[in-house]
Design a protein around this motif. Structure first.
Motif: not given
Length: 173
Positions: A67, A82, A95, A98, A101
């Motif tokens: 974040d 990640y 997860h 994200e 993305s």
């Protein structure tokens, strides 16, 4: 209502500074208080220290680091984190979504998004959300036939997947 000083880290920040700054739990607390104060650089640095020093549980700490990296515009570093998250107990489809993305929307790397969606399939097995993720990355890679087939299968198994419906519509434009 928040107590005075909380928005700047106030008492929690001062208490954290009095603790042993070598302990990973203290470093994690410092990271969170720096983030609350708006100092994302320090938050990022302290959370990295906490993870190097083996803070537990690792998954939530790693997600906070991601974040902070995203908020700092460090998308490549976020994706590297990640990669670690994907190997941890408790990893979830969210997860992978994200990370895809970030790969597609921020780094403009649809092939990397496709690789991440394949990791999701390997880690979580075939499910409507994984199929939707695979379809999204196929669409981003301009493999429209593959995208359409995957998205149709996803919405066929779970008609409530709004993102899959949307992307299926895009394949028909």
């Amino acid at each position: 209502a928040e107590e005075a000083g909380e928005e700047t880290g106030g008492p929690a920040y001062e208490a954290a500074l009095r603790l042993d700054p070598i302990k990973p739990e203290v470093q994690e607390l410092l990271a969170v208080t720096y983030a609350a104060k708006g100092d994302l650089e320090q938050a990022y640095m302290q959370m990295r220290f906490a993870l190097v020093n083996k803070v537990q549980p690792e998954l939530p700490a790693r997600l906070k680091l991601i974040d902070y990296a995203v908020r700092l515009g460090r998308f490549e570093e976020a994706l590297e984190q990640y990669d670690v998250v994907f190997s941890l107990q408790g990893v979830d489809i969210v997860h992978f979504e994200e990370a895809v993305s970030l790969a597609i929307n921020e780094l403009r790397q649809p092939e990397r998004g496709a690789a991440i969606s394949k990791l999701a399939l390997d880690a979580l097995g075939e499910s409507p959300r994984v199929l939707s993720l695979l379809g999204w990355t196929a669409l981003a890679g301009e493999r429209l036939g593959e995208a359409k087939a995957l998205l149709e299968k996803a919405v066929g198994e779970d008609p409530s997947l709004a993102d899959a419906w949307y992307r299926l519509g895009v394949t028909e434009e």
